[in-house]
Structures are given as C-alpha cells and as structure tokens.
Design an enzyme around this catalytic site. Sequence first.
Site, short mmCIF file in Angstrom:
data_model
loop_
_atom_site.label_atom_id
_atom_site.label_comp_id
_atom_site.label_asym_id
_atom_site.label_seq_id
_atom_site.Cartn_x
_atom_site.Cartn_y
_atom_site.Cartn_z
N GLY A 56 0.99 -1.29 0.02
CA GLY A 56 0.16 0.01 0.12
C GLY A 56 0.86 1.47 0.00
O GLY A 56 1.96 1.18 0.28
N CYS A 83 5.28 -6.44 1.25
CA CYS A 83 5.71 -4.96 1.25
C CYS A 83 4.87 -4.10 2.57
O CYS A 83 5.58 -4.45 3.76
CB CYS A 83 5.42 -4.03 -0.15
N TYR A 84 4.30 -3.12 2.12
CA TYR A 84 3.54 -2.50 3.58
C TYR A 84 2.94 -3.59 4.31
O TYR A 84 3.22 -3.65 5.59
CB TYR A 84 2.34 -1.61 2.95
N HIS A 170 7.76 -7.57 -4.31
CA HIS A 170 6.51 -7.85 -5.05
C HIS A 170 6.46 -9.03 -5.94
O HIS A 170 7.02 -9.31 -6.96
CB HIS A 170 5.81 -6.74 -5.85
N GLU A 172 4.07 -10.43 -7.18
CA GLU A 172 2.98 -10.70 -8.25
C GLU A 172 3.29 -9.89 -9.38
O GLU A 172 2.63 -10.32 -10.34
CB GLU A 172 1.70 -10.26 -7.47
N SER A 224 -26.39 -5.33 -23.92
CA SER A 224 -25.92 -4.45 -25.14
C SER A 224 -25.40 -5.53 -26.41
O SER A 224 -24.94 -5.10 -27.35
CB SER A 224 -24.81 -3.62 -24.65
N VAL A 227 -19.74 -8.62 -24.36
CA VAL A 227 -19.37 -9.85 -23.78
C VAL A 227 -19.95 -9.97 -22.13
O VAL A 227 -20.56 -10.75 -21.53
CB VAL A 227 -17.78 -10.06 -23.52
N ASP A 228 -19.79 -8.68 -21.55
CA ASP A 228 -19.95 -8.64 -20.01
C ASP A 228 -21.44 -8.82 -19.71
O ASP A 228 -22.02 -9.55 -18.91
CB ASP A 228 -19.48 -7.31 -19.23
N SER A 229 -22.37 -7.85 -20.59
CA SER A 229 -23.65 -7.93 -20.22
C SER A 229 -24.47 -9.19 -20.63
O SER A 229 -25.45 -9.72 -20.35
CB SER A 229 -24.27 -6.71 -21.01
N SER A 230 -23.77 -9.88 -22.03
CA SER A 230 -24.28 -11.06 -22.40
C SER A 230 -24.28 -12.01 -21.53
O SER A 230 -25.05 -12.94 -21.22
CB SER A 230 -23.64 -11.45 -23.78
N LYS A 370 -11.95 -10.09 -17.04
CA LYS A 370 -12.41 -10.25 -18.42
C LYS A 370 -12.33 -11.52 -19.05
O LYS A 370 -13.42 -12.14 -19.39
CB LYS A 370 -11.79 -9.13 -19.37
#
Length: 514
Positions: A56, A83-84, A170, A172, A224, A227-230, A370
Amino acid sequence: MNDHEWIAILDFGSQYSQLIARRIREQHVYSELVRFDTPAAELARRKPSGIILSGGPSSVFEAGAPLADPGVLRLGIPVLGICYGMQMTARMLGGTVSKGKSREYGRARIAVADHSSLFAALPSEMDVWMSHGDQVTAMPAGFRTIAGTGTCPNAAMADAERRIYGLQFHPEVVHTPLGTDVLKHFVFDICGCSGDWQMAQFAKDAIESVRQRVGDSHVVCGLSGGVDSSVVAVLLHKAIGKQLHCIFVDNGLLRYDEARQVEETFGEAFGIDLHVARAGDLFLSKLKGVTDPEQKRKVIGATFIEIFAAEARKLGDAQFLAQGTLYPDVIESSSPIGGPSDTIKSHHNVGGLPKDLKFQLIEPVRDLFKDEVRAVGRELHIPDYIIERQPFPGPGLAVRIIGEVTPERVAILQEADLRVQEEISRLPNHRDIWQSFAVLLPVRTVGVMGDCRTYEDVCALRVVQSVDGMTADWFKVPYDTLGAISNRIINEVRGINRVVFDISSKPPSTIEWE
Ligand code: XMP
C-alpha cells in the site's frame, strides 16, 4: 462463494492488489480482495485457507496508517505480508521497521538464505521487484530472515511455527520472474490449497446465489450484446428464467446486423424475455448537427438513460438491476485504501438512472476478470461470436463518423465496416487483434470508376493490438488483406472511393478517432 477454499487479500491500497488475486486465481484457487480492516471474526467465519496482506502507499509511521485487526495474526490461518503488509506485520508483532534513507524502486537481486518454505526449490539468487521506503530492521520474536539484498537485509521473513511470512518485494509483478512460484509455495504448501477452482463451479455457485437473493422478485438487465452484459443476462436467465427482463436499446449506431443478431441470440435462441427499444431514429434526430465528439457522447448517454428508464418503468415492479460490472471496475472505483467499494463507475451505462427507479444492484461477475468472464460465458454455451467480440464503444459508430452523424453515413459506415470484419476474420491470427474497424472521414476525394469521375468519401482502417486499451500499437495487417479490404470497400460500398490505413500508435493517438 466461500464454501470453497479461497485466499483472502486484505487490501491496503497497492496498485498491485488485484494482480495478487489474479496470480492466485491462475492457480485455480479462488482469491478475493477484502477491506484492510475486515475483523478477524469475520475472516474466521469465512474461513480462508490463507490471508495475504497487500502492499500500500502508506508508511507505518504515518498517523492513521491503515492497520489490520491484530486478531488476524492469531487466527492460526497462514498469513503472507507483502511490502507494506510485511512491515505492518513486523511492527504489530514487536519487530522494528525503519524509515528508509531513500526509496528503493525497481529491480533488485535477493540472496535466498532458507529454501524450506516460500523459496523451496528456487535458485539461491533471484531477481525481484522492489518498491518501498521503509523496511524491517529487526525481526519480531520467532521470525527468521529467509532472503535479503545489500540494501534490504530482511527482504523476506518467516515464522514457520505460526505460519506467518513477509516479503519486502512484490512476487505478483512480472518483474519478479519467479514470483508466481513463491506465491504457489504459499498457497499450496503452506495454506494447503488443492487448486480445484473452476469456472464451471463459479457459474453454478453464482446461479444459486442469484436465485436465493432474488427469490420471487423480478430483475431488469441492460443487454448490449457485449461480452459482459451477455454473460450476466444468460447467467441470470439460468437462475431465474422468466423473472429476468432484458432491455436492449438499439441506438441505430451498432455494427451491421448486430441488433438483429442480439435479438436472435438472446430473444430466440436463449428464450430470454427481451424488450427491444428501437430508438435509432430518436438517437439520430438528437445527433442532428452535432459534430463535437464529447457532445456526441453526452447526447447518446442521456438518450440511452431516458430510453432505458422508460422501458424499465414499463416493467413495473422489478426490484433488482443486473449489471456486468467486472473486477477491475470494482477496484478502479474503490478508494485507494479501504478495499472494494460500491461506487459504480460513471461509464457504466445505467449508472445515472432517475431517482424514482430505485433498484438493488446485482453484479454476478464483479469478482471476475475479463478473461474469466469469457470462460464463464463458454460454460454457459454463449456462442463464440459473442464471447470473442472486440470491445465496442458505447456511443458506437457515432464516434467513428467524423463530423455529423446522418442515417446515410451510418449506413455507409456499416457496409464498409462489415467488409473490414469479414476480411480480418480470415486472418489466422485475428484473435491477436484488439480492435479492427472502419472510420468514415468528412473528406471527399476524386476518383475514377469506369469512365466516370467520382467525388466521394474517404474511409480509414483502424486495426490495433493492445492488452487493455490503455496503450495500443497498429497491427501489421498483411498487404493482401489490406488490398482485399480496400478493393471490396471501393467496389461494393457506394459512397466511398478511397481507403487509407491508420498507422498511429496510442499514445499519442487514441484508438478511436473521436
Ligand atoms: P481510446 O479511443 O480512448 O479508446 O484510445 C480506448 C478504448 O475505449 C473504447 N472507448 C469507449 N468505450 N465509451 C465506451 O464505452 C466511449 O465513449 C469510448 N471511447 C472509447 C475504445 O473503443 C477502446 O477500446
């Protein structure tokens, strides 16, 4: 969600927090960001297999620096501070943290002193990514240094007995090439995870949890065709069937035949209760005379809300609104410290509904990235042409018609764009393309067709590769494909007699022309 093994990430506001979640999920272990101050009792109830304390921007020396509930370190659940998160852990357990003389930012090389836990089977020296000012200078009782560098002697610490660990670097980020191995040792060897998290399970759980939450109520969902709304619509339909009512606003600014495809796929094939608002004429009449890009966006956004709200009111007593909010949206709209919040990003189409429409939000994919949403979509048997769809801007073709948007120009652009899509989809590597489309310019040039002189519009091709749309490079489309696109547009689309190819990168150009 937490009937399965999972790793909790207490989010102290690092820009990398969601990357940690991502790296862990890539190992088929579910992981979720929670507030940094989540009470130990709540974690005890939700039973994570392990707890990660993220990095952070704060320093433990600042007044009001965010602190975890100290009980978190006494739960007996393995903890990894990054880290933090490491500095805070050391301090809470009686170690010493010192202010660094200068910030260490960038690549460093650690010497591993202990290969028994986080660094099992890893080399004795490793490149890592550092980004810190403070560092741990004296270990808390029970801890040992397990790796260090010249400037940061305690780059990693471990208390194997209590299973509490700390990393100053880090693991990641990609700049720590073996970082995923370190995280894997934590998740599998130390936390004992099995790595059986699959999208099929996610879809099943999400369907069940929607069913329970909604009960007998009704849900409105803006569809719409993206992809997401479908994925959200199909998932909800599986959960609650006819209690789901989708609204599809056809703004007349979609790609060729797209409106029909959406109706056919969702209304007919999936049998979703789909309310189509055919509002192309209204959008186009409101866009009359508008040439400024931002003004176009405003007009389209406001008209969308107006129509969506009117359709939603017709549906009567729905209590819930479903949205395709994704994990990055949740993180982006949260405060830097404090973890995920409930703010909805303003770009979300239905974020600005009128006050009389009071919905509770349902966001079934808000924990997913996504590519994970795409995987859920495949589990739900959504056809590939929807799952693989390129991003398409909310204002649609309006921002690809430079200058005034008229019905004639929309029709010309749809025809040209269709040829681009067809030819691009023939490329074996077309999946490497982020977006490919045509732009209609407000420029006319002279041409010759047969024996006649023409004076018609110019069309530009825009084909880019990108990871997230933030930066982009123009895609090296083979000459043959460029030739085929140009030939087809000029010969088959009336109104265009010249095609040019956009070779600008973002930055400094943007992907869309407006
Ligand atoms: P730019 O043009 O800013 O685009 O490089 C980056 C990405 O965002 C999309 N885009 C939009 N999406 N509403 C949207 O929903 C918009 O107004 C909008 N403008 C750009 C663009 O297609 C690209 O993927």
